[in-house]
Design an enzyme around this catalytic site. Structure first.
Site, PDB file in Angstrom:
ATOM      1  N   CYS A   2       0.819  -1.218   0.000  1.00  0.00           N
ATOM      2  CA  CYS A   2       0.000   0.000   0.000  1.00  0.00           C
ATOM      3  C   CYS A   2       0.851   1.267   0.000  1.00  0.00           C
ATOM      4  O   CYS A   2       1.948   1.289   0.529  1.00  0.00           O
ATOM      5  CB  CYS A   2      -0.876   0.042   1.245  1.00  0.00           C
ATOM      6  SG  CYS A   2      -1.839  -1.440   1.473  1.00  0.00           S
ATOM      7  N   GLU A 473      18.852 -16.670  -7.640  1.00  0.00           N
ATOM      8  CA  GLU A 473      18.421 -15.331  -8.056  1.00  0.00           C
ATOM      9  C   GLU A 473      17.831 -15.366  -9.471  1.00  0.00           C
ATOM     10  O   GLU A 473      16.815 -14.721  -9.741  1.00  0.00           O
ATOM     11  CB  GLU A 473      19.619 -14.367  -7.964  1.00  0.00           C
ATOM     12  CG  GLU A 473      19.350 -12.933  -8.356  1.00  0.00           C
ATOM     13  CD  GLU A 473      18.283 -12.227  -7.508  1.00  0.00           C
ATOM     14  OE1 GLU A 473      17.814 -12.775  -6.510  1.00  0.00           O
ATOM     15  OE2 GLU A 473      17.917 -11.103  -7.900  1.00  0.00           O
ATOM     16  N   HIS A 496      20.104 -35.697  -6.251  1.00  0.00           N
ATOM     17  CA  HIS A 496      19.368 -36.089  -5.043  1.00  0.00           C
ATOM     18  C   HIS A 496      17.873 -35.800  -5.161  1.00  0.00           C
ATOM     19  O   HIS A 496      17.166 -35.795  -4.158  1.00  0.00           O
ATOM     20  CB  HIS A 496      19.953 -35.363  -3.823  1.00  0.00           C
ATOM     21  CG  HIS A 496      21.383 -35.701  -3.575  1.00  0.00           C
ATOM     22  ND1 HIS A 496      21.791 -36.928  -3.119  1.00  0.00           N
ATOM     23  CD2 HIS A 496      22.516 -34.987  -3.782  1.00  0.00           C
ATOM     24  CE1 HIS A 496      23.112 -36.958  -3.019  1.00  0.00           C
ATOM     25  NE2 HIS A 496      23.580 -35.784  -3.429  1.00  0.00           N
ATOM     26  N   LYS A 595       6.831  -3.784  -4.100  1.00  0.00           N
ATOM     27  CA  LYS A 595       8.252  -3.418  -4.045  1.00  0.00           C
ATOM     28  C   LYS A 595       8.748  -3.397  -2.608  1.00  0.00           C
ATOM     29  O   LYS A 595       9.839  -3.849  -2.305  1.00  0.00           O
ATOM     30  CB  LYS A 595       8.452  -2.035  -4.687  1.00  0.00           C
ATOM     31  CG  LYS A 595       9.907  -1.571  -4.727  1.00  0.00           C
ATOM     32  CD  LYS A 595      10.712  -2.415  -5.677  1.00  0.00           C
ATOM     33  CE  LYS A 595      12.169  -2.011  -5.727  1.00  0.00           C
ATOM     34  NZ  LYS A 595      12.984  -3.062  -6.384  1.00  0.00           N
TER      35      LYS A 595
HETATM   36  C1  AGP Z   1      13.358  -9.161  -5.686  1.00  0.00           C
HETATM   37  O1  AGP Z   1      13.292  -9.134  -7.068  1.00  0.00           O
HETATM   38  C2  AGP Z   1      12.075  -9.136  -4.988  1.00  0.00           C
HETATM   39  N1  AGP Z   1      11.171  -8.200  -5.483  1.00  0.00           N
HETATM   40  C3  AGP Z   1      12.095  -9.325  -3.489  1.00  0.00           C
HETATM   41  O2  AGP Z   1      12.493 -10.643  -3.288  1.00  0.00           O
HETATM   42  C4  AGP Z   1      12.979  -8.398  -2.610  1.00  0.00           C
HETATM   43  O3  AGP Z   1      14.331  -8.639  -2.851  1.00  0.00           O
HETATM   44  C5  AGP Z   1      12.620  -8.647  -1.125  1.00  0.00           C
HETATM   45  O4  AGP Z   1      11.273  -8.328  -0.912  1.00  0.00           O
HETATM   46  C6  AGP Z   1      13.503  -7.872  -0.171  1.00  0.00           C
HETATM   47  O5  AGP Z   1      13.368  -6.497  -0.327  1.00  0.00           O
HETATM   48  P1  AGP Z   1      14.351  -5.500   0.400  1.00  0.00           P
HETATM   49  O6  AGP Z   1      15.706  -5.683  -0.187  1.00  0.00           O
HETATM   50  O7  AGP Z   1      13.790  -4.135   0.121  1.00  0.00           O
HETATM   51  O8  AGP Z   1      14.338  -5.828   1.849  1.00  0.00           O
END
Ligand code: AGP
Length: 600
Positions: A2, A473, A496, A595
């Site tokens: 939000c 990643e 495994h 985000k």
């Molecule tokens: C990464 O592409 C993701 N959107 C997500 O895993 C992100 O890295 C995670 O939420 C951690 O965020 P932060 O680095 O702001 O703590």
């Protein structure tokens, strides 16, 4: 997650709030709304879907107001709907509220308020706050808010306006981020800096347990007891252009291309920082890294570097797991809390609990002034600039850069390497930025390759040693933006279990630079080929063996084995990007994601 926006000032509030809300959409949302006070009455407009729906709903309505609050909602309590969208109001339509976070005791408060005659219109936890404020209002909005927050449990940030006091916004922070922006004859409120960058770079980040009262000419901050708090003004170092797309189709592509700069700027920032550690390295016998998502993967690479260079055992734990586990921690433990946003609730709360147990907490953050920055014992910054796309790209490169630098700084402090060696290594390491630049030339080739694999139902990613986290990643990036199932695995683990998945339909991305595990991973590649798997490999230029064994070969410039994770991840980010783009997906705002994840 939000987003909150507030405006009070000489201009019309609606365009300011809509523009600010648009800048927050990268956080992820499913509905949006706005509340203003016009001619003494509360006007509320809310829509499910994109901000443009809200803008359309406001077209042709010539509202004029100098105060308002807006919100982008990412559903937690109650499905995405107009009723559940914010702002929420009381039934008398005298108070409107926008809220981030979760009110954990909302159910019992709701029952209590219903008994007192309050009528609820939504399934949200938010609505209890506005009813509580209405219940406690006796002619002073700040006092009603102070009384209401004493009843709330959980982490939250909210902003409230009232027709009874149309000259002010009252905003509260406890857990979720909130900043005040300072203008001339106008003031702003937002849950994230990009929202107010078009208007001001002078901000006051609120700390937990603080309330701000904004009028057009003043901002007063109080604690939860109602006592005044003095705060410093912080000037945001970013310019607005760095938060715009600059000719790229998506923020994600722009940010992938900004990786070389993020690496160079992070090295520059590190060197200009005071490198005297505020703790005695002799007392540190263990490092624990806590982080989530991509930051966690960066921490895994950092572990290999720290253990190799500084010879300190380094455990890496998901922040969400750390908090409720009984991890032994004491004053001899150094905790690295990695978060690009500095607002991730899991990481922040894990860091705070480690601090309570006596550990020294070092924040590794990209956003200066963020909550983790302020809560950590001290912070080392990545200098990636603002990252708008939900998928972390340049911030991951910057985190890797900083973790490598930390590993050799700790080595130097432990007298394992001389000062001269420390600076020589950094000089060599600086060349990584141009290797990443060169790797970005693969962009078009990867776009072609993506078109051949975009309809796969699943893709495996395999790496070993330093590039095992790269495999994790690569898989995370692909699944979060393309919605294709992907798994990252240490290649040696394939036999495994995951090997059972391999057949002629399974693409397997193998990360195989010529490093100490090269021969081992070639054997793993053979195992894939014997099960007819389709190999896409990432390896050093001129590696004929790898190229000949692969359906597709992505060549990266030769790099010291220790630094390969900074290079090998680049083609994987482009691969995920082009697949998602070619599938016509919302690359920068993938479904269900946010985000900044400010809920646990
Ligand atoms: C990464 O592409 C993701 N959107 C997500 O895993 C992100 O890295 C995670 O939420 C951690 O965020 P932060 O680095 O702001 O703590």
């Amino acid at each position: 997650m939000c987003g909150i926006v507030g405006y009070i000032g000489n201009n019309n509030a609606i365009p300011v709030i809509l523009k600010a809300l648009e800048k927050l959409t990268y956080r992820g949302y499913d509905s949006a709304g706005i509340a203003i006070i016009e001619k003494g009455k509360l006007v509320v407009e809310k829509k499910v879907g994109k901000i443009r729906e809200l803008i359309r709903a406001l077209w042709g309505k010539s509202y004029q107001s100098h105060i308002g609050i807006g919100h982008t909602r990412w559903a937690t309590h109650g499905a995405p709907s107009v009723e559940n969208a914010h702002p929420q109001t009381d039934e008398g339509k005298n108070f409107a509220i926008v809220h981030n976070g979760i009110i954990e005791n909302y159910q019992e408060l709701k029952e209590e308020l219903i008994k007192k005659g309050h009528k609820f219109q939504s399934q949200t936890d938010t609505e209890v706050i506005v009813h509580l404020i209405a219940e406690y209002y006796k002619g002073n909005l700040l006092e009603a808010v102070l009384k209401a927050i004493k009843r709330l449990k959980g982490a939250f940030a909210f902003a409230v306006i009232s027709t009874f006091e149309p000259d002010k916004i009252v905003a509260v922070k406890k857990g979720s981020p909130l900043i005040v922006g300072l203008g001339k004859g106008e003031n702003f409120l937002a849950s994230d800096i990009p929202a107010i960058l078009p208007y001001t770079r002078n901000v006051i980040p609120l700390d937990d347990g603080e309330i701000a009262v904004l009028t057009k000419d003043s901002v007063d901050i109080f604690n939860f007891e109602g006592l005044p708090v003095s705060k410093e003004i912080f000037v945001v170092p970013w310019d607005i252009l760095s938060a715009e797309k600059g000719g790229f189709k998506h923020f994600m592509l722009k940010e992938i291309f900004e990786q070389p700069k993020a690496i160079s700027d992070t090295i520059g920032g590190f060197l200009s920082q005071d490198l005297n550690l505020p703790f005695d390295i002799k007392n540190i016998n263990r490092i624990i890294t806590i982080a989530c998502g991509s930051s966690y993967h960066a921490g895994l690479v950092g572990k290999y570097w720290i253990e190799k260079n500084a010879k300190i055992p380094n455990e890496v734990i998901y922040a969400s797991e750390f908090r409720y586990a009984d991890v032994p921690i004491d004053e001899n433990t150094l905790v690295l809390a990695i978060s690009q946003s500095g607002e991730t609730a899991d990481t922040r709360f894990a860091a705070l609990s480690a601090k309570e147990k006596g550990a020294t907490v070092v924040g590794i953050v990209n956003v200066v002034g963020s909550s983790l920055d302020r809560e950590a014992d001290f912070t080392l910054y990545t200098h990636a600039g603002p990252e708008i796309s939900v998928a972390a790209t340049k911030t991951y490169s910057a985190q890797l850069t900083l973790l490598y630098l930390i590993s050799i700084l700790l080595a130097h402090k432990k007298n394992l390497i001389s000062k001269e060696d420390f600076y020589n290594r950094i000089d060599e390491f600086k060349k990584i930025a141009s290797s990443v630049e060169k790797t970005l030339q693969l962009n078009e080739k990867i776009s072609d390759i993506a078109s051949k694999y975009k309809h796969s139902s699943s893709i495996l990613f395999m790496g070993r040693w330093l590039n095992y986290p790269t495999a994790l990643e690569g898989a995370l990036k692909l699944k979060e933006i393309s919605y294709i199932h992907a798994e990252g695995y240490p290649a040696g683990e394939m036999k495994h279990g995951p090997i059972a998945l391999i057949d002629e339909n399974m693409p397997v991305v193998i990360i195989a630079p010529k490093d100490r595990v090269y021969d081992k991973i070639l054997s793993n590649l053979e195992e894939v080929l014997s099960r007819k798997g389709r190999v896409i490999s990432v390896g050093f230029e001129g590696d004929k063996v790898l190229k000949q064994k692969s359906e597709k070969f992505l060549s990266i410039p030769y790099t010291d084995e220790e630094w390969t994770p900074l290079i090998t991840v680049v083609p994987l980010k482009l691969f995920a990007y082009h697949i998602a783009d070619q599938l016509g997906l919302d690359v920068d705002q993938p479904r269900n994601l946010a985000k900044t994840v400010t809920v646990e």
